[in-house]
Design a protein around this motif. Sequence first.
Motif, PDB file in Angstrom:
ATOM      1  N   ILE A  98     -10.259 -73.524 -53.599  1.00  0.00           N
ATOM      2  CA  ILE A  98     -10.356 -74.909 -54.091  1.00  0.00           C
ATOM      3  C   ILE A  98      -8.956 -75.508 -54.239  1.00  0.00           C
ATOM      4  O   ILE A  98      -8.698 -76.650 -53.825  1.00  0.00           O
ATOM      5  CB  ILE A  98     -11.107 -74.955 -55.440  1.00  0.00           C
ATOM      6  CG1 ILE A  98     -12.581 -74.589 -55.229  1.00  0.00           C
ATOM      7  CG2 ILE A  98     -10.987 -76.341 -56.079  1.00  0.00           C
ATOM      8  CD1 ILE A  98     -13.364 -74.437 -56.517  1.00  0.00           C
ATOM      9  N   ILE A  99      -8.044 -74.737 -54.803  1.00  0.00           N
ATOM     10  CA  ILE A  99      -6.660 -75.211 -54.957  1.00  0.00           C
ATOM     11  C   ILE A  99      -6.009 -75.428 -53.604  1.00  0.00           C
ATOM     12  O   ILE A  99      -5.227 -76.373 -53.416  1.00  0.00           O
ATOM     13  CB  ILE A  99      -5.859 -74.215 -55.816  1.00  0.00           C
ATOM     14  CG1 ILE A  99      -6.301 -74.331 -57.275  1.00  0.00           C
ATOM     15  CG2 ILE A  99      -4.352 -74.465 -55.696  1.00  0.00           C
ATOM     16  CD1 ILE A  99      -5.645 -73.366 -58.217  1.00  0.00           C
ATOM     17  N   MET A 100      -6.341 -74.583 -52.622  1.00  0.00           N
ATOM     18  CA  MET A 100      -5.820 -74.758 -51.269  1.00  0.00           C
ATOM     19  C   MET A 100      -6.206 -76.128 -50.725  1.00  0.00           C
ATOM     20  O   MET A 100      -5.358 -76.864 -50.184  1.00  0.00           O
ATOM     21  CB  MET A 100      -6.365 -73.669 -50.353  1.00  0.00           C
ATOM     22  CG  MET A 100      -6.017 -73.857 -48.876  1.00  0.00           C
ATOM     23  SD  MET A 100      -7.035 -72.827 -47.780  1.00  0.00           S
ATOM     24  CE  MET A 100      -8.621 -73.689 -47.837  1.00  0.00           C
ATOM     25  N   PHE A 101      -7.485 -76.509 -50.877  1.00  0.00           N
ATOM     26  CA  PHE A 101      -7.940 -77.807 -50.362  1.00  0.00           C
ATOM     27  C   PHE A 101      -7.273 -78.960 -51.110  1.00  0.00           C
ATOM     28  O   PHE A 101      -6.912 -79.977 -50.499  1.00  0.00           O
ATOM     29  CB  PHE A 101      -9.466 -77.908 -50.481  1.00  0.00           C
ATOM     30  CG  PHE A 101     -10.204 -77.202 -49.388  1.00  0.00           C
ATOM     31  CD1 PHE A 101     -10.227 -77.715 -48.104  1.00  0.00           C
ATOM     32  CD2 PHE A 101     -10.871 -76.011 -49.636  1.00  0.00           C
ATOM     33  CE1 PHE A 101     -10.897 -77.067 -47.080  1.00  0.00           C
ATOM     34  CE2 PHE A 101     -11.548 -75.354 -48.626  1.00  0.00           C
ATOM     35  CZ  PHE A 101     -11.563 -75.869 -47.343  1.00  0.00           C
ATOM     36  N   ILE A 102      -7.097 -78.796 -52.415  1.00  0.00           N
ATOM     37  CA  ILE A 102      -6.427 -79.846 -53.193  1.00  0.00           C
ATOM     38  C   ILE A 102      -4.970 -79.980 -52.773  1.00  0.00           C
ATOM     39  O   ILE A 102      -4.448 -81.091 -52.603  1.00  0.00           O
ATOM     40  CB  ILE A 102      -6.523 -79.524 -54.702  1.00  0.00           C
ATOM     41  CG1 ILE A 102      -7.982 -79.591 -55.166  1.00  0.00           C
ATOM     42  CG2 ILE A 102      -5.662 -80.490 -55.513  1.00  0.00           C
ATOM     43  CD1 ILE A 102      -8.191 -79.123 -56.601  1.00  0.00           C
ATOM     44  N   ALA A 103      -4.308 -78.837 -52.572  1.00  0.00           N
ATOM     45  CA  ALA A 103      -2.894 -78.851 -52.171  1.00  0.00           C
ATOM     46  C   ALA A 103      -2.717 -79.522 -50.811  1.00  0.00           C
ATOM     47  O   ALA A 103      -1.771 -80.296 -50.603  1.00  0.00           O
ATOM     48  CB  ALA A 103      -2.349 -77.423 -52.131  1.00  0.00           C
ATOM     49  N   ILE A 104      -3.643 -79.265 -49.891  1.00  0.00           N
ATOM     50  CA  ILE A 104      -3.558 -79.877 -48.567  1.00  0.00           C
ATOM     51  C   ILE A 104      -3.777 -81.387 -48.668  1.00  0.00           C
ATOM     52  O   ILE A 104      -3.119 -82.171 -47.973  1.00  0.00           O
ATOM     53  CB  ILE A 104      -4.591 -79.230 -47.626  1.00  0.00           C
ATOM     54  CG1 ILE A 104      -4.149 -77.803 -47.296  1.00  0.00           C
ATOM     55  CG2 ILE A 104      -4.742 -80.044 -46.336  1.00  0.00           C
ATOM     56  CD1 ILE A 104      -5.170 -77.020 -46.522  1.00  0.00           C
ATOM     57  N   PHE A 105      -4.706 -81.791 -49.531  1.00  0.00           N
ATOM     58  CA  PHE A 105      -4.939 -83.227 -49.713  1.00  0.00           C
ATOM     59  C   PHE A 105      -3.654 -83.929 -50.145  1.00  0.00           C
ATOM     60  O   PHE A 105      -3.267 -84.961 -49.577  1.00  0.00           O
ATOM     61  CB  PHE A 105      -6.036 -83.454 -50.755  1.00  0.00           C
ATOM     62  CG  PHE A 105      -6.275 -84.900 -51.077  1.00  0.00           C
ATOM     63  CD1 PHE A 105      -7.116 -85.668 -50.300  1.00  0.00           C
ATOM     64  CD2 PHE A 105      -5.620 -85.511 -52.152  1.00  0.00           C
ATOM     65  CE1 PHE A 105      -7.323 -87.024 -50.583  1.00  0.00           C
ATOM     66  CE2 PHE A 105      -5.822 -86.854 -52.445  1.00  0.00           C
ATOM     67  CZ  PHE A 105      -6.672 -87.611 -51.654  1.00  0.00           C
ATOM     68  N   PHE A 106      -2.992 -83.371 -51.158  1.00  0.00           N
ATOM     69  CA  PHE A 106      -1.777 -84.013 -51.657  1.00  0.00           C
ATOM     70  C   PHE A 106      -0.601 -83.841 -50.689  1.00  0.00           C
ATOM     71  O   PHE A 106       0.265 -84.715 -50.612  1.00  0.00           O
ATOM     72  CB  PHE A 106      -1.427 -83.468 -53.041  1.00  0.00           C
ATOM     73  CG  PHE A 106      -2.298 -84.019 -54.126  1.00  0.00           C
ATOM     74  CD1 PHE A 106      -2.156 -85.339 -54.545  1.00  0.00           C
ATOM     75  CD2 PHE A 106      -3.289 -83.248 -54.711  1.00  0.00           C
ATOM     76  CE1 PHE A 106      -2.970 -85.867 -55.534  1.00  0.00           C
ATOM     77  CE2 PHE A 106      -4.110 -83.763 -55.703  1.00  0.00           C
ATOM     78  CZ  PHE A 106      -3.957 -85.079 -56.113  1.00  0.00           C
ATOM     79  N   ALA A 107      -0.578 -82.741 -49.925  1.00  0.00           N
ATOM     80  CA  ALA A 107       0.471 -82.567 -48.922  1.00  0.00           C
ATOM     81  C   ALA A 107       0.329 -83.614 -47.826  1.00  0.00           C
ATOM     82  O   ALA A 107       1.319 -84.182 -47.346  1.00  0.00           O
ATOM     83  CB  ALA A 107       0.408 -81.160 -48.327  1.00  0.00           C
ATOM     84  N   ASN A 108      -0.920 -83.878 -47.443  1.00  0.00           N
ATOM     85  CA  ASN A 108      -1.159 -84.901 -46.419  1.00  0.00           C
ATOM     86  C   ASN A 108      -0.781 -86.284 -46.943  1.00  0.00           C
ATOM     87  O   ASN A 108      -0.161 -87.091 -46.236  1.00  0.00           O
ATOM     88  CB  ASN A 108      -2.638 -84.874 -46.019  1.00  0.00           C
ATOM     89  CG  ASN A 108      -2.941 -85.789 -44.853  1.00  0.00           C
ATOM     90  OD1 ASN A 108      -2.481 -85.574 -43.743  1.00  0.00           O
ATOM     91  ND2 ASN A 108      -3.730 -86.828 -45.104  1.00  0.00           N
TER      92      ASN A 108
END
Length: 311
Positions: A226-236
């Motif tokens: 879940i944190i991986m998906f959140i991190a990718i969202f904010f990285a994008n």
Amino acid sequence: MFKEKLRTQILGGCLQDYKNHLSGLYKGFYITLDGLQGQYLVKISINPANDADMATLISFLDNHKLNQKKLINAVTGSHSISLTIKMPSLGKNIPDTINSIVDPVIDYLISYTFTSGCSECGSTMDQIDCFEINGGHYFLCNTCKDKIHASLQTSQQEIRSKKSSLVAGLVGAFLGSLIGAALWILIYKLGYIAGIAGAVTAICAMKGYTILGGHLDKKGVIGSVIIMFIAIFFANKMSWSWDAYSALKDYGWTFTDVYKELGYILEETDLVGSYYGELVIGYILTIACSARSIINAFRQSTGSYSIKKVN
């Protein structure tokens, strides 16, 4: 695993194809062949007459590795040899590559009167069968198979009894995910969307959870993903904000302003579809690149295992 034409050319066609591996008896030696991410792993069950035989075998394999560029590694166990072979770029070269590496080893074993039996205990008296254990393949006697099975059951119970600290683990996962997010931004700046950055994010998040949480259990894997998906969202979002800032900084916009108002900027420039399209592509690539690592981590977190006889 191979087309029949290729299989019949590999080690005289003595190994049977079981779709995910080859195994069988070749010149009196039990052999398994698995394909692993651009490599072949060949395991040969051996039974030396004495310790001196193993010392000379190790020396032979060291020299053999120097002479065979495709032989990445050669490791000996008490009753086994593991040869890691780089896959040829052309499929038609597979038989020659495997044969040129394995045949000299078999010839050496024959000349030094090695025998073949159970890859764990070396027994040649009991019935030897091929077993698939957690995706790997091994020739074992029933006694050793039962011992391995019991060990896996014990390990499973121990793993399931361990509990992690959820809050501390999630903090660790967050800190670990920052590494992958930074890589995502860097690769994006080069003009690419890279699933490998998402995979790194997943691995680092799970590692971070393990370090601070004390143990990567089932909830740790789920939380890390879940944190991986959140991190990718904010990285994008950070990547797009950086591009927008480069275009707007001469008009008095700060990076903070751009980041806060990115939604408005995207609407005004008709780039909302492109933004979310790239995000979806990024998620798809991330899943494709990290699926195996996540599945393996989930299995390990629950202590699950598989063991079955190869028919």
